[in-house]
Design a protein around this motif. Structure first.
Motif, PDB file in Angstrom:
ATOM      1  N   ILE A  71      44.495  24.902  33.814  1.00 18.61           N
ATOM      2  CA  ILE A  71      43.708  25.784  34.554  1.00 18.61           C
ATOM      3  C   ILE A  71      42.347  25.759  34.049  1.00 18.61           C
ATOM      4  O   ILE A  71      42.160  25.855  33.117  1.00 18.61           O
ATOM      5  CB  ILE A  71      44.306  27.050  34.834  1.00 18.61           C
ATOM      6  CG1 ILE A  71      45.754  27.294  35.206  1.00 18.61           C
ATOM      7  CG2 ILE A  71      43.620  27.992  35.667  1.00 18.61           C
ATOM      8  CD1 ILE A  71      46.439  28.313  35.172  1.00 18.61           C
ATOM      9  N   THR A  72      41.467  25.719  35.263  1.00 20.21           N
ATOM     10  CA  THR A  72      39.868  25.575  34.669  1.00 20.21           C
ATOM     11  C   THR A  72      39.301  26.583  35.068  1.00 20.21           C
ATOM     12  O   THR A  72      38.109  26.855  35.022  1.00 20.21           O
ATOM     13  CB  THR A  72      39.246  24.258  35.466  1.00 20.21           C
ATOM     14  OG1 THR A  72      39.438  24.110  36.831  1.00 20.21           O
ATOM     15  CG2 THR A  72      39.881  23.163  34.729  1.00 20.21           C
ATOM     16  N   GLU A  73      39.663  27.489  36.031  1.00 12.51           N
ATOM     17  CA  GLU A  73      39.126  28.592  37.034  1.00 12.51           C
ATOM     18  C   GLU A  73      40.104  29.286  37.423  1.00 12.51           C
ATOM     19  O   GLU A  73      41.091  28.857  38.086  1.00 12.51           O
ATOM     20  CB  GLU A  73      38.102  28.219  37.817  1.00 12.51           C
ATOM     21  CG  GLU A  73      37.009  29.235  38.379  1.00 12.51           C
ATOM     22  CD  GLU A  73      36.111  28.733  39.136  1.00 12.51           C
ATOM     23  OE1 GLU A  73      35.203  29.686  39.578  1.00 12.51           O
ATOM     24  OE2 GLU A  73      35.941  27.746  39.538  1.00 12.51           O
ATOM     25  N   ALA A  74      40.053  30.709  37.717  1.00 19.24           N
ATOM     26  CA  ALA A  74      41.080  31.405  38.386  1.00 19.24           C
ATOM     27  C   ALA A  74      40.426  32.633  39.133  1.00 19.24           C
ATOM     28  O   ALA A  74      39.398  32.989  38.879  1.00 19.24           O
ATOM     29  CB  ALA A  74      42.145  31.971  37.546  1.00 19.24           C
ATOM     30  N   ALA A  75      41.233  33.166  40.183  1.00 20.10           N
ATOM     31  CA  ALA A  75      40.751  34.224  40.908  1.00 20.10           C
ATOM     32  C   ALA A  75      42.129  35.064  41.382  1.00 20.10           C
ATOM     33  O   ALA A  75      42.896  34.728  41.740  1.00 20.10           O
ATOM     34  CB  ALA A  75      40.043  33.822  42.266  1.00 20.10           C
ATOM     35  N   VAL A  76      41.816  36.397  41.204  1.00 24.05           N
ATOM     36  CA  VAL A  76      42.732  37.488  41.606  1.00 24.05           C
ATOM     37  C   VAL A  76      42.194  38.492  42.712  1.00 24.05           C
ATOM     38  O   VAL A  76      41.030  38.724  42.452  1.00 24.05           O
ATOM     39  CB  VAL A  76      43.405  38.397  40.191  1.00 24.05           C
ATOM     40  CG1 VAL A  76      44.248  39.239  40.618  1.00 24.05           C
ATOM     41  CG2 VAL A  76      43.751  37.407  39.327  1.00 24.05           C
ATOM     42  N   VAL A  77      42.784  38.627  43.616  1.00 27.86           N
ATOM     43  CA  VAL A  77      42.162  39.631  44.807  1.00 27.86           C
ATOM     44  C   VAL A  77      43.060  40.618  45.033  1.00 27.86           C
ATOM     45  O   VAL A  77      44.487  40.442  45.161  1.00 27.86           O
ATOM     46  CB  VAL A  77      42.284  38.639  46.027  1.00 27.86           C
ATOM     47  CG1 VAL A  77      41.684  39.519  47.180  1.00 27.86           C
ATOM     48  CG2 VAL A  77      41.200  37.493  45.929  1.00 27.86           C
ATOM     49  N   GLY A  78      42.724  41.899  44.931  1.00 25.73           N
ATOM     50  CA  GLY A  78      43.349  42.938  45.598  1.00 25.73           C
ATOM     51  C   GLY A  78      42.519  43.926  45.745  1.00 25.73           C
ATOM     52  O   GLY A  78      41.242  44.141  45.644  1.00 25.73           O
ATOM     53  N   ALA A  79      43.155  44.986  46.440  1.00 26.98           N
ATOM     54  CA  ALA A  79      42.380  46.209  47.109  1.00 26.98           C
ATOM     55  C   ALA A  79      42.397  47.271  46.137  1.00 26.98           C
ATOM     56  O   ALA A  79      43.070  47.447  45.105  1.00 26.98           O
ATOM     57  CB  ALA A  79      43.030  46.640  48.230  1.00 26.98           C
ATOM     58  N   GLY A  80      41.320  48.451  46.416  1.00 28.65           N
ATOM     59  CA  GLY A  80      41.128  49.564  45.633  1.00 28.65           C
ATOM     60  C   GLY A  80      39.888  49.592  44.781  1.00 28.65           C
ATOM     61  O   GLY A  80      39.485  48.664  44.644  1.00 28.65           O
ATOM     62  N   ASP A  81      39.602  50.796  44.283  1.00 33.04           N
ATOM     63  CA  ASP A  81      38.473  51.004  43.515  1.00 33.04           C
ATOM     64  C   ASP A  81      38.576  50.301  42.216  1.00 33.04           C
ATOM     65  O   ASP A  81      37.716  49.883  41.352  1.00 33.04           O
ATOM     66  CB  ASP A  81      38.042  52.541  43.345  1.00 33.04           C
ATOM     67  CG  ASP A  81      37.663  53.032  44.842  1.00 33.04           C
ATOM     68  OD1 ASP A  81      37.015  52.185  45.277  1.00 33.04           O
ATOM     69  OD2 ASP A  81      38.066  54.263  44.922  1.00 33.04           O
ATOM     70  N   ALA A  82      39.817  50.366  41.595  1.00 28.90           N
ATOM     71  CA  ALA A  82      40.140  49.944  40.093  1.00 28.90           C
ATOM     72  C   ALA A  82      40.176  48.315  40.325  1.00 28.90           C
ATOM     73  O   ALA A  82      40.355  47.711  41.233  1.00 28.90           O
ATOM     74  CB  ALA A  82      41.481  50.428  39.638  1.00 28.90           C
ATOM     75  N   LEU A  83      39.709  47.651  39.209  1.00 27.54           N
ATOM     76  CA  LEU A  83      39.875  46.193  38.894  1.00 27.54           C
ATOM     77  C   LEU A  83      41.455  46.082  39.037  1.00 27.54           C
ATOM     78  O   LEU A  83      42.167  46.279  38.523  1.00 27.54           O
ATOM     79  CB  LEU A  83      39.124  45.776  37.763  1.00 27.54           C
ATOM     80  CG  LEU A  83      37.634  46.052  37.534  1.00 27.54           C
ATOM     81  CD1 LEU A  83      37.216  45.578  36.167  1.00 27.54           C
ATOM     82  CD2 LEU A  83      36.988  45.098  38.578  1.00 27.54           C
ATOM     83  N   VAL A  84      41.711  44.841  39.801  1.00 26.18           N
ATOM     84  CA  VAL A  84      43.034  44.233  39.891  1.00 26.18           C
ATOM     85  C   VAL A  84      42.955  43.041  39.057  1.00 26.18           C
ATOM     86  O   VAL A  84      42.904  41.956  39.236  1.00 26.18           O
ATOM     87  CB  VAL A  84      43.422  43.784  41.258  1.00 26.18           C
ATOM     88  CG1 VAL A  84      44.965  43.389  41.284  1.00 26.18           C
ATOM     89  CG2 VAL A  84      43.495  45.267  42.219  1.00 26.18           C
ATOM     90  N   THR A  85      43.338  43.211  37.610  1.00 16.21           N
ATOM     91  CA  THR A  85      43.314  42.193  36.622  1.00 16.21           C
ATOM     92  C   THR A  85      44.571  41.750  36.536  1.00 16.21           C
ATOM     93  O   THR A  85      45.712  42.315  36.717  1.00 16.21           O
ATOM     94  CB  THR A  85      42.602  42.613  35.289  1.00 16.21           C
ATOM     95  OG1 THR A  85      43.386  43.745  34.907  1.00 16.21           O
ATOM     96  CG2 THR A  85      41.257  43.086  35.279  1.00 16.21           C
TER      97      THR A  85
END
Length: 133
Positions: A71-85
């Motif tokens: 893996i050379t790069e990643a993205a995570v997408v989620g809703a809400g005010d808090a970071l979705v790590t």
């Protein structure tokens, strides 16, 4: 690092396919492999908690099926005010295929980057394949 927009778009699209009837917490993820190919996944819940799978795990499985190994790069997408790590387990899964310098973009549901981290920041002093060499 400038984020790969196709990577983030794939994570946003994957989120729209998430199966989360219990928590209603939809997550999408995408990883880019060493060949520049993007692979996406979504979270899939199960009535028998905790038998569901995370979006990152789905993206990694898609990468392996597609012939990628790093893996050379990643993205995570989620809703809400808090970071979705990535959760702790997914951080370790990402570590299996990426090093401390792997950049992970944490985005809102529209794909706007809220923050970017390195895997080393999210999983310091990690144990990985190189520890077994």
């Amino acid at each position: 690092m400038v984020a790969d927009t196709s990577l983030i778009a794939a994570a946003v699209k994957a989120r729209s396919h998430a199966y989360a009837p219990y928590s209603r917490f939809l997550v999408g993820a995408a990883v880019k492999d060493e060949h520049g190919q993007v692979h996406a996944g979504c979270n899939v819940e199960n009535a028998a908690y905790p038998e569901g799978t995370c979006a990152e795990a789905g993206a990694i499985a898609a990468m392996i099926m597609g012939g990628g190994k790093r893996i050379t790069e990643a993205a995570v997408v989620g809703a809400g005010d808090a970071l979705v790590t990535p959760c702790g387990g997914c951080r370790q899964k990402l570590r299996e295929f990426g090093g401390n310098d792997l950049v992970i973009h944490v985005c809102d549901e529209r794909g706007l980057i809220k923050r970017s981290f390195t895997l080393g920041e999210l999983l310091p002093s990690s144990f990985g394949p190189d520890n077994l060499a």
